[in-house]
Scaffold this active site. Structure first.
Site, PDB file in Angstrom:
ATOM      1  N   GLU A 175       0.851  -1.184   0.000  1.00 59.88           N
ATOM      2  CA  GLU A 175       0.000   0.000   0.000  1.00 59.88           C
ATOM      3  C   GLU A 175       0.888   1.236   0.000  1.00 59.88           C
ATOM      4  OE1 GLU A 175      -3.550   2.230   2.554  1.00 59.88           O
ATOM      5  OE2 GLU A 175      -2.674   0.365   3.308  1.00 59.88           O
ATOM      6  N   GLU A 207      -5.955  -5.507   8.148  1.00 56.31           N
ATOM      7  CA  GLU A 207      -5.007  -4.444   8.494  1.00 56.31           C
ATOM      8  C   GLU A 207      -4.704  -4.462   9.989  1.00 56.31           C
ATOM      9  OE1 GLU A 207      -5.414  -0.582   5.982  1.00 56.31           O
ATOM     10  OE2 GLU A 207      -7.408  -1.106   6.672  1.00 56.31           O
ATOM     11  N   ASP A 245     -11.734   0.124   1.846  1.00 58.79           N
ATOM     12  CA  ASP A 245     -10.859   0.217   3.006  1.00 58.79           C
ATOM     13  C   ASP A 245     -11.687   0.333   4.287  1.00 58.79           C
ATOM     14  OD1 ASP A 245      -8.524   0.370   4.391  1.00 58.79           O
ATOM     15  OD2 ASP A 245      -8.057   2.435   3.851  1.00 58.79           O
ATOM     16  N   GLU A 251      -8.066   2.127  -3.487  1.00 58.47           N
ATOM     17  CA  GLU A 251      -8.735   1.906  -2.206  1.00 58.47           C
ATOM     18  C   GLU A 251      -9.699   3.051  -1.924  1.00 58.47           C
ATOM     19  OE1 GLU A 251      -6.362   1.041   1.150  1.00 58.47           O
ATOM     20  OE2 GLU A 251      -5.131  -0.475   0.142  1.00 58.47           O
ATOM     21  N   ASN A 311      -4.670   4.926  -2.279  1.00 62.17           N
ATOM     22  CA  ASN A 311      -5.912   5.435  -1.708  1.00 62.17           C
ATOM     23  C   ASN A 311      -6.509   6.542  -2.564  1.00 62.17           C
ATOM     24  OD1 ASN A 311      -6.146   4.216   1.233  1.00 62.17           O
ATOM     25  ND2 ASN A 311      -3.991   4.655   0.852  1.00 62.17           N
TER      26      ASN A 311
END
Length: 765
Positions: free
Chosen positions: A522, A699, A643, A613, A581
């Site tokens: 990420e 996560e 997310d 995301e 993101n």
């Protein structure tokens, strides 16, 4: 563009706990306790509205002070060669220019400070107290009238003397503090506020007229004060104050006690904004200047000079760089200061200070009414007076003589005043002493400034993470008070950071499959601000949304991440996915899909290696245009992830209707224990995701037990400090390479191999 991960926060918390435990184990020394208590008191004093208003007001007039300082320095250039050169280049006109610049800066500095302070005081009042808004401009106008009323000089004294830095500053501070305080208090009295029906509909006019009675009463009050002063026979406040302070010294003997009292009072006056040497000029004129002349006469007659303390003595040994030994402070800041702005100011003030003009530093730091520097500002000249006095009595340094130009730089004036290199060496010693005394307070100033900055940024982070927006539809920029001011400053800096390299960059956090193979990484936005250090990503994103540059910021991160994934080709698994993101505001861009595909085309990255995301709240009520754009991207091969899924807004069945490839289980669910509600939620998410062929990513995995428990529940990919914290691109590549090699060595027992490696980790890579 996502907030720092929970494991980052947890790690900081654990680190803080260890630090606290270590501090508790070692009993603090009395000196440390005293220093901590002093720092706390200083911080509380520095947070008082009047102190904040003084510091901001002085900063507002800094352009005048800088111009006046350089004009004064050039006008009184100490070297004849320099003056001759200016005459040759510009003729006598350069003197006229310098005098005009001086008159337009130092000559009106008292008025400028008065207006700046009173206006700033009203701004601080509005930010902290709320209630009736008081126009800062109106406050400045009212206080300006009060100043003219109460300080009207006698016929023999021109008005301009009352406006000047040398004679009017103390009165300007006194009147502005008293006038602003009285006006703001009266403005709060409901009985003095005009009713709404009497002030009209224009909001600006209404705010002014509402407090007009308070302004009128304030001016009248200062008129009565003026009448009382005249009745007491005081028509010139500056002269009266000067005479009152000098009266205690006149007739005293010229000894060390007198010198220390004179230096201490002079420094105390400077601290409160008055030009100490100017106010105490009668002492200089009647005691110290004649002492220097007597020394010269005695020396010419072949006799020993009778006086240690002369005007030149103080100029040479205790005012290096100006009152307070500010050249010592400049050296201390340049040696140990961490704040880039303060260091830059010190460099700007260095040249004037070398000519003993210290106003840029006094107004820029500022030193005036700055509780952090009160102790060294008083102590340094006192200590330097004692050492130079002792050295003179011990005949280590010759007695000082008059007729040294006051702008002569240190070391040169030490030699000129004593006729010996010993005078210069005495200055070197006193400079070192002053630097040593200032150093702890320079460090304390940096610490308090950083602590204050962290507190404001923490408040701004809570705002950025919240859902509340201001009246202008902006999260951070519409905040009142210092939060809003810092937000506006950071917003400008963020826009500038996008246009240059270095401040904005990406870090990467690897994602590891349950079989121990690297799955992806990420990309996380980071902003290293030159003054505030690292700015939390939610603040950067909120500011970008407030200012309309979120698309630029998002494309910056997307382009960097895609380019990095291309650079890793051949060094990571071929199916290694780069996750980026997407902020909610970016989804409102009608060209989102075109922009994403354009970045992929420019970088050459295959669409299936990119994953976008989206936050869970974003997919709750997406409009048709957003869903269509995401479907077009998926049709090209781009992956879509949700997310922080599981504890927010979206329902599980909503996944059936949204174009999604991955769900990232909310980190709040990773604290689940065996059999509790959170575990059942995770199991439901995993079962539904498996039925829809959706990948699940967990996560915030920090402990081995978390990895093992969620692996048993059927989760497929893991991300967290157990495997790696967010790291640089080079370090991320090393982590991925390590996991790739380990997975390659155990192809037939990949799952067990991953668990074995997790057990071997000490709680985080």
């Amino acid at each position: 563009m996502k907030a720092g991960t929970a494991e980052e926060t947890a790690s900081r918390t654990r680190s803080g706990e260890r630090t606290t435990e270590g501090a508790a184990a070692a009993a603090p020394s009395p000196w440390r306790s005293l220093a901590a208590a002093f720092a706390d008191v200083t911080e509380r004093v520095a947070d008082l509205p009047v102190v904040i208003a003084v510091q901001r007001g002085l900063a507002l007039v800094l352009p005048l002070i800088m111009v006046g300082a350089f004009a004064l320095m050039v006008r009184h250039a100490p070297l004849p060669l320099l003056r001759d050169g200016l005459d040759a280049l510009f003729g006598p006109g350069w003197i006229t220019v310098c005098d005009a610049l001086f008159s337009g800066s130092f000559g009106i500095a008292a008025l400028a400070v008065l207006c700046a302070f009173s206006g700033t005081m009203a701004m601080v009042y509005n930010q902290r107290r709320g209630g009736q808004f008081v126009s800062p401009i109106m406050a400045a106008v009212v206080v300006l009238a009060c100043f003219f009323v109460v300080t009207a000089p006698a016929d023999t004294m021109p008005w301009r003397d009352m406006f000047s830095l040398g004679k009017g500053l103390l009165l300007a501070f006194a009147v502005s503090m008293g006038g602003a305080w009285l006006f703001l208090r009266l403005a709060d009295v409901k009985a003095l506020q005009l009713p709404l029906e009497a002030v009209g509909h224009d909001p600006v006019v209404r705010d002014i007229l509402t407090v007009m009675p308070a302004g009128m009463l304030t001016i009248v009050a200062f008129g009565l004060l003026r009448a009382a002063l005249v009745a007491a026979g005081i028509t010139d406040l500056h002269a009266a104050a000067s005479a009152a302070m000098a009266r205690a010294f006149l007739g005293a003997g010229n000894d060390l006690g007198l010198g220390l009292a004179y230096v201490g009072l002079s420094q105390g006056l400077w601290f409160f904004g008055a030009h100490g040497p100017n106010l105490l000029f009668p002492i200089e004129e009647s005691i110290f200047a004649p002492a220097g002349a007597a020394n010269a006469v005695a020396l010419a007659a072949g006799q020993a000079p009778p006086f240690v303390l002369t005007k030149t003595f103080f100029d040479v040994f205790t005012r290096m760089g100006g009152s307070g030994g500010t050249l010592c402070l400049i050296a201390a800041i340049l040696y140990a200061g961490r704040d880039s702005g303060t260091r830059r100011l010190a460099l700007m003030a260095l040249l004037p200070a070398l000519c003993n003009v210290n106003e840029p530093l006094l107004f820029g730091i500022p030193m005036v009414m700055n509780p952090v520097y009160l102790v060294p500002f008083l102590l340094v000249p006192l200590a330097q007076t004692v050492t130079a006095h002792a050295a003179t009595l011990l005949h280590l340094v010759p007695y000082t003589l008059p007729d040294v130009v006051w702008t002569t730089p240190p070391l040169l004036n030490g030699y000129a005043a004593t006729g010996s290199v010993a005078g210069s060496l005495m200055q070197v010693f006193n400079l070192g002493l002053g630097v040593a005394l200032y150093l702890p307070f320079v460090r304390l100033s940096d610490e308090l400034r950083e602590r204050h900055g962290r507190r404001i940024l923490a408040e701004l982070l809570r705002t950025a993470n919240g859902s509340e927006v201001g009246p202008g539809g902006r999260k951070c920029l519409d905040r009142p008070g210092e939060q809003g001011r810092i937000a506006a400053s950071l917003a400008n800096d963020l826009a500038a950071a996008l246009a240059r390299d270095g401040e904005l960059f990406l870090e990467y956090q690897p994602q590891i499959g349950v079989d121990g193979r690297p799955y992806g990484a990420e990309a996380l936005l980071r902003w290293r601000h030159p003054a505030y250090g690292r700015i939390a990503p939610p603040i950067a994103v909120a500011l970008a949304e407030d200012t309309g540059i979120i698309d630029r910021l998002g494309m910056f991160g997307l382009h960097r991440a895609c380019a990095r994934r291309m650079a890793w080709a051949g060094q990571v698994p071929d199916d290694f996915v780069m996750s980026v993101n997407v902020a909610p505001r970016q989804l409102q861009n009608p060209r989102l899909d075109h922009d994403v595909l354009s970045v992929l085309a420019r970088t050459g990255l295959a669409p299936h290696l990119l994953e976008l995301e989206l936050t869970e709240s974003t997919v709750l009520l997406p409009d048709a245009r957003t869903v269509a754009a995401l479907r077009r991207l998926r049709a090209k091969g781009v992956r879509v992830a949700i997310d922080d899924f599981g504890m927010g807004h979206a329902s599980l069945r909503y996944l059936r209707h949204f174009p999604v490839d991955t769900v990232k289980i909310d980190r709040s669910l990773t604290e689940a224990s065996h059999g509790d509600v959170n575990e059942h939620i995770v199991r439901s998410i995993v079962d539904l995701a498996r039925s829809l062929d959706i990948t699940t990513v967990v996560e915030g995995v920090e402990q081995r037990e978390q990895f093992e428990r969620f692996a048993e529940l059927g989760c497929q990919v893991f991300q967290g400090y157990l495997f790696s914290r967010p790291v640089s691109a080079a370090r991320c590549l090393e982590v991925v390479a390590g996991w790739t090699e380990d997975a390659a060595r155990t192809p037939d027992a990949a799952h067990n191999g991953a668990q074995d490696k997790a057990r071997a980790l000490p709680g985080g890579a």
